[in-house]
Design an enzyme around this catalytic site. Structure first.
Site, PDB file in Angstrom:
ATOM      1  N   ASP A 257       0.981  -1.336   0.015  1.00  0.00           N
ATOM      2  CA  ASP A 257      -0.052  -0.108   0.104  1.00  0.00           C
ATOM      3  C   ASP A 257       1.024   1.395   0.014  1.00  0.00           C
ATOM      4  O   ASP A 257       2.009   1.058   0.521  1.00  0.00           O
ATOM      5  CB  ASP A 257      -0.959   0.132   0.900  1.00  0.00           C
ATOM      6  CG  ASP A 257      -2.023   0.862   0.932  1.00  0.00           C
ATOM      7  OD1 ASP A 257      -3.204   0.183   0.679  1.00  0.00           O
ATOM      8  OD2 ASP A 257      -2.006   1.976   1.283  1.00  0.00           O
ATOM      9  N   CYS A 350     -14.899  -1.217  -4.888  1.00  0.00           N
ATOM     10  CA  CYS A 350     -16.098  -1.104  -3.871  1.00  0.00           C
ATOM     11  C   CYS A 350     -16.805   0.128  -4.417  1.00  0.00           C
ATOM     12  O   CYS A 350     -17.276   1.169  -3.800  1.00  0.00           O
ATOM     13  CB  CYS A 350     -15.716  -0.855  -2.396  1.00  0.00           C
ATOM     14  SG  CYS A 350     -14.647   0.472  -2.003  1.00  0.00           S
TER      15      CYS A 350
END
Length: 419
Positions: A257, A350
């Site tokens: 990340d 999402c």
């Protein structure tokens, strides 16, 4: 509420000011320490009140309209909104009204309006609780509602808005062999708790038996089907739910990340659960290596998570969609270059917008001759046939499972690379 509730309410008004005026997400405010001075109990209360007020904002404004000649300054308006929502949720009028009068009265800029706050909220206390349940379900803002109606139709959007207004229960993913902290087993393998309370106080939390993860968010890893010893890259890994799933399956996981703060959360979750992964802080577009399988949970509009994050439609305006869609295509292209021949890649977002899901995959399938969509990978427990899209991906929406409490919106596709 306790006698101390004014502190939580004051912080709630501040958070509403930040979201509705400055366009900041609640998560950004919390990360910046907005509630650090509160007790744990009051922090939880302020967060809950903020979410409840945002979910009911349209109704609160409609109730307040008839009692206001003009819209007051934002801080005063937000105190009235919060008070209205609390009154209509059954909180005692005395405590709510006194708190809001005190909050506004202490303000140098707005103190003279405490009499207005007192008068308006006492009228709301008389009329609001009866009127509230008869009002329409709050709608999404037009910048988001219009493209979603174009994609899914009016009836689906009404169902989504009902799910957003209702809010979300707590879903957890269990480590293999671990005991659930209560709740009900969902068809997809997650466990759902309707009234969970404080998460860290639930059985098995400290032992690392489970982690919080919406049922929809748990499906991409189940579709990827990680195997013992496989080298798997989890791109955009934070906060780490999917990394934990991959590690629990016995895979050799690299979790990447770009954010050091978010990577710290991944490490905390790994430590609590006793699972292992190679955690890397870095840019997904610069990462190098070759992997048996890759999970790309690409940065997106997060429009599928509004039932959990009702601040999003108020803090955003859709202006970032174009940049996100371009970034997703670039990340998918780079991830594909990191995948070994014969490997598989799960792409997911999402998002409720087809441009961030179905359209991305349709275009990728045309661009890469060695890419094939794997419909068979979607044959996992709990996935219903009408969730599968024309191009062979999986579309999840908040209006699905209404009798169970809905699910987050997600798009998932499993892509195989030819040998």
């Amino acid at each position: 509420m306790s006698n101390n509730a004014t502190a939580a309410r004051r912080s709630t008004v501040y958070l509403l000011d930040q979201i509705l005026s400055e366009g900041r997400l609640l998560s950004e405010c919390l990360a910046a320490g907005a509630l650090d001075r509160l007790t744990p109990e009051d922090r939880a209360r302020a967060q809950r009140l903020t979410l409840e007020t945002l979910r009911g904002l349209e109704r609160a404004d409609r109730l307040l309209e008839s009692h206001l000649k003009r819209t007051p300054a934002l801080t005063v308006h937000n105190a009235l909104r919060l008070g209205t929502v609390e009154l209509c949720h059954g909180e005692a009028a005395h405590g709510v009204v006194n708190s809001m009068v005190e909050i506004v009265g202490r303000s140098r800029k707005h103190g003279r309006l405490k009499g207005l706050v007192n008068a308006v909220l006492r009228k709301v206390a008389d009329e609001g609780p009866d009127a509230w349940p008869k009002m329409r379900v709050p709608r999404l803002p037009e910048w988001l509602r219009e493209p979603l109606i174009a994609a899914w139709g009016q009836d689906a959007i009404k169902g989504m808005e009902q799910a957003h207004f209702t809010g979300a229960p707590l879903d957890v993913t269990l480590k293999p062999g671990a005991k659930a902290p209560g709740g009900d087993a969902l068809p997809t393998g997650s466990v759902r708790l309707q009234d969970a309370g404080q998460v860290s106080a639930l059985p098995g939390y400290k032992a690392g038996d489970w982690w919080v993860q919406d049922a929809a968010a748990a499906l991409p890893v189940r579709i990827l089907g990680p195997q013992q010893g496989e080298q798997i890259l989890d791109l955009c890994a934070a906060p780490g739910g999917k990394t934990l799933q991959l590690a629990a399956a016995g895979a050799d996981v690299t979790a990447l990340d770009v954010s050091e703060a978010r990577i710290a959360r991944v490490q905390e979750n790994l430590k609590r659960t006793g699972l292992k992964a190679n955690v890397v802080t870095g840019d997904a577009l610069e990462h190098q290596g070759q992997y048996d399988a890759i999970l790309l949970d690409a940065p997106c509009s997060a429009t599928g998570t509004i039932r959990r994050h009702p601040d999003l439609p108020f803090a955003k305006d859709g202006s970032e969609f174009g940049g996100l869609i371009e970034l997703q295509a670039r990340m998918l292209a780079h991830a594909w270059s990191l995948l070994k021949p014969g490997g598989r890649l799960v792409y997911c977002t999402c998002s409720l917008l087809p441009d961030e899901g179905e359209v991305q995959i349709e275009e990728a399938l045309e661009m890469y001759p060695d890419m094939r969509i794997n419909r068979e990978a979607l044959d996992v427990p709990g996935v219903e046939s009408d969730w599968i899209t024309d191009e062979g991906g999986l579309r999840l929406r908040p209006d699905y499972w209404p009798e169970r409490g809905g699910m987050d919106g997600f798009y998932v596709a499993c892509l195989n690379k030819s040998v």
